[in-house]
Design a protein around this motif. Structure first.
Motif, PDB file in Angstrom:
ATOM      1  N   GLN A 334      36.845 -35.587  11.890  1.00 21.52           N
ATOM      2  CA  GLN A 334      37.454 -35.716  13.214  1.00 21.52           C
ATOM      3  C   GLN A 334      36.531 -35.166  14.294  1.00 21.52           C
ATOM      4  O   GLN A 334      36.339 -35.787  15.343  1.00 21.52           O
ATOM      5  N   ALA A 335      35.923 -34.023  14.020  1.00 24.09           N
ATOM      6  CA  ALA A 335      35.026 -33.416  14.999  1.00 24.09           C
ATOM      7  C   ALA A 335      33.797 -34.280  15.254  1.00 24.09           C
ATOM      8  O   ALA A 335      33.261 -34.295  16.371  1.00 24.09           O
ATOM      9  N   ARG A 336      33.359 -35.012  14.235  1.00 25.00           N
ATOM     10  CA  ARG A 336      32.184 -35.855  14.364  1.00 25.00           C
ATOM     11  C   ARG A 336      32.511 -37.255  14.866  1.00 25.00           C
ATOM     12  O   ARG A 336      31.622 -38.095  15.006  1.00 25.00           O
ATOM     13  N   GLY A 337      33.776 -37.537  15.136  1.00 25.75           N
ATOM     14  CA  GLY A 337      34.159 -38.833  15.691  1.00 25.75           C
ATOM     15  C   GLY A 337      34.015 -39.983  14.721  1.00 25.75           C
ATOM     16  O   GLY A 337      33.767 -41.126  15.136  1.00 25.75           O
ATOM     17  N   MET A 338      34.227 -39.725  13.433  1.00 21.35           N
ATOM     18  CA  MET A 338      34.027 -40.792  12.449  1.00 21.35           C
ATOM     19  C   MET A 338      35.257 -41.664  12.243  1.00 21.35           C
ATOM     20  O   MET A 338      35.204 -42.652  11.505  1.00 21.35           O
ATOM     21  N   GLU A 347      45.499 -57.017  17.953  1.00 20.60           N
ATOM     22  CA  GLU A 347      45.987 -55.991  17.032  1.00 20.60           C
ATOM     23  C   GLU A 347      46.403 -54.704  17.730  1.00 20.60           C
ATOM     24  O   GLU A 347      47.052 -53.859  17.118  1.00 20.60           O
ATOM     25  N   GLY A 348      46.046 -54.556  19.004  1.00 19.67           N
ATOM     26  CA  GLY A 348      46.342 -53.307  19.691  1.00 19.67           C
ATOM     27  C   GLY A 348      45.312 -52.248  19.348  1.00 19.67           C
ATOM     28  O   GLY A 348      44.112 -52.508  19.346  1.00 19.67           O
ATOM     29  N   ARG A 349      45.766 -51.047  19.039  1.00 21.85           N
ATOM     30  CA  ARG A 349      44.872 -49.931  18.712  1.00 21.85           C
ATOM     31  C   ARG A 349      44.529 -49.993  17.218  1.00 21.85           C
ATOM     32  O   ARG A 349      45.419 -49.936  16.374  1.00 21.85           O
ATOM     33  N   VAL A 350      43.240 -50.120  16.901  1.00 23.27           N
ATOM     34  CA  VAL A 350      42.791 -50.264  15.518  1.00 23.27           C
ATOM     35  C   VAL A 350      41.675 -49.260  15.257  1.00 23.27           C
ATOM     36  O   VAL A 350      40.794 -49.065  16.091  1.00 23.27           O
ATOM     37  N   ASN A 351      41.708 -48.631  14.080  1.00 27.47           N
ATOM     38  CA  ASN A 351      40.650 -47.692  13.719  1.00 27.47           C
ATOM     39  C   ASN A 351      39.363 -48.422  13.364  1.00 27.47           C
ATOM     40  O   ASN A 351      39.376 -49.453  12.701  1.00 27.47           O
ATOM     41  N   ASN A 352      38.242 -47.864  13.803  1.00 29.11           N
ATOM     42  CA  ASN A 352      36.898 -48.272  13.402  1.00 29.11           C
ATOM     43  C   ASN A 352      36.193 -47.055  12.825  1.00 29.11           C
ATOM     44  O   ASN A 352      36.510 -45.922  13.200  1.00 29.11           O
ATOM     45  N   ILE A 353      35.236 -47.309  11.941  1.00 24.91           N
ATOM     46  CA  ILE A 353      34.369 -46.215  11.493  1.00 24.91           C
ATOM     47  C   ILE A 353      33.451 -45.845  12.651  1.00 24.91           C
ATOM     48  O   ILE A 353      32.881 -46.704  13.315  1.00 24.91           O
ATOM     49  N   GLY A 354      33.311 -44.555  12.916  1.00 26.96           N
ATOM     50  CA  GLY A 354      32.540 -44.100  14.070  1.00 26.96           C
ATOM     51  C   GLY A 354      31.049 -44.371  13.945  1.00 26.96           C
ATOM     52  O   GLY A 354      30.548 -44.829  12.915  1.00 26.96           O
ATOM     53  N   PHE A 355      30.320 -44.075  15.012  1.00 23.83           N
ATOM     54  CA  PHE A 355      28.874 -44.300  15.043  1.00 23.83           C
ATOM     55  C   PHE A 355      28.184 -43.377  14.032  1.00 23.83           C
ATOM     56  O   PHE A 355      28.385 -42.163  14.064  1.00 23.83           O
ATOM     57  N   PRO A 356      27.365 -43.930  13.133  1.00 21.95           N
ATOM     58  CA  PRO A 356      26.795 -43.108  12.058  1.00 21.95           C
ATOM     59  C   PRO A 356      25.723 -42.126  12.511  1.00 21.95           C
ATOM     60  O   PRO A 356      25.429 -41.159  11.809  1.00 21.95           O
TER      61      PRO A 356
END
Length: 395
Positions: A334-338, A347-356
């Motif tokens: 969470q702290a790293r924005g992943m 779809e509205g609000r959808v999770n993505n994998i954060g910037f690596p």
């Protein structure tokens, strides 16, 4: 006075994404995250990942497609039609980069391969991604991650000694090829800034997989022995693997003599430090299985969490084995924005994998949602000087 925001490093570069599924789309997404204008050219039925990933969503696009296609625009172009080919060639005239993962030779047979594109745009950087490359005896073989992992040796070393060959859980050949392609594209672009000349890039899943196997291949070249499966162990050091605690497994590494001595002191096992089978790393590798049996006699007396905390406090690398719910839900992720929620028009609000990776001076951002099929047709056609057309003319 507030300084103006710096531009993303690839702003002003146009990338044509003529790819589907994973290796090509993932590479193009990374370039888009860095500021490139990525135009996704799709066949009339769309990237097959839109509908083939098995995750039922509100709309037509799968979560797998949404995960690999942010920061892109979409246009449908039927490359099998004369009008479609004309539109496509007009588009690549305006581009800096083309990335495609059709079967080798397929785009050339359609009349829109590198041989044609490089004549109308000599500065183009053109990357072809395939399973086994554009040359060699296997060049025509289908390019899927599973086949590449099998052929490059990765499956032969994955798993435990008594298990059959096992595919790496993550698609290492696909994603590895994506990363090598991005590295090659950026290198070619820097080179073009000096020479003024574009070039062709031949990337393959097979060679990406081979390049990951440094320890195993060096072990083979050095000893002449074909590497086998060693579970979670390391080819070059021991102990360095998963071990059993009272309530499950955790990982740790005491992969040099100093760390091993520290570990034995912590476990109150001085008998192991000077044992002739464990006195050097080479000896510990030779007798790895017996050593782990001895270490687990101690590790089984306490929980995973207790051992991880104890080992870390002593300066010995260790960590829990997490499932994806834990890997994504923990405070560090969470702290790293992943876990990065994005807005999607259907779809509205959808999770993505954060910037690596994070660029501190020019932080990446989601500028565009993963595009709907053909969503940006009219604006793209306008940009390349073609008359306004209906959404289905090239379809």
């Amino acid at each position: 006075m507030t300084e103006p925001a710096r531009k993303l490093p690839l702003e002003g570069i146009r990338v044509i994404d003529v790819s589907q599924v994973m290796a090509g789309p993932f590479a193009c997404m990374l370039l888009g995250d860095l500021g490139a204008d990525v135009i996704k050219v799709e066949p009339p039925t769309g990237d097959q990942t839109r509908s083939s990933m098995g995750f039922k969503m509100k709309g037509d696009d799968s979560l797998g497609f949404i995960a690999m296609n942010r920061n892109k625009r979409s246009i449908v172009i039927d490359l099998k039609s004369e009008e479609g080919r004309e539109t496509y060639l007009k588009l690549v005239e305006t581009a800096d980069v083309v990335i495609e993962n059709y079967r080798p030779g397929a785009l050339s047979r359609l009349g829109v391969g590198y041989d044609v594109v490089s004549k109308i745009n000599p500065k183009i950087i053109y990357a072809s991604i395939s399973g086994f490359g554009q040359s060699g005896p296997w060049w025509e073989r289908p390019g899927f991650d599973l086949m590449a992992q099998a052929a490059c040796g990765v499956m032969s070393i994955t798993g435990h000694p008594d298990s059959p060959p096992t595919k790496a859980g993550a698609p290492v050949a696909d994603i590895g090829c994506s990363l090598f392609t991005v590295y090659a594209v950026l290198s070619a672009y820097i080179g073009r800034e000096k020479s003024g000349e574009g070039q062709y890039i031949d990337a393959s899943l097979y060679e990406a997989g081979l390049s990951f196997a440094v320890w195993d291949i060096c072990d083979y070249w050095g000893t002449g022995r074909i590497p086998g499966r060693i579970g979670t162990g390391n080819r070059m050091a021991a102990p360095y693997q998963a071990v059993q605690a009272s309530d499950g497994h955790f990982v740790f590494g005491a992969n040099n003599d100093r760390a091993f001595g520290k570990l034995c002191a912590l476990l109150e096992r001085p008998d192991l430090v000077d044992h002739p089978d464990y006195v050097t790393n080479a000896k510990r590798l030779e007798h790895r299985e017996a050593l782990i049996v001895e270490l687990e006699k101690s590790f089984r007396t306490r929980t995973r969490e207790e051992w991880v905390e104890t080992l870390l406090a002593a300066g010995i690398p260790a960590g829990p084995i997490l499932d994806y719910a834990e890997a994504l839900g923990n405070e560090h992720a969470q702290a790293r924005g992943m876990v990065m929620p994005i807005d999607h028009p259907v779809e509205g609000r959808v999770n993505n994998i954060g910037f690596p990776v994070k660029l501190m001076g020019t932080p990446q951002e989601v500028r565009r949602h993963p595009p709907l099929l053909d969503e940006h047709r009219e604006e793209i056609l306008a940009e390349i000087g073609l008359a306004r057309q209906g959404a289905s003319e090239d379809a």
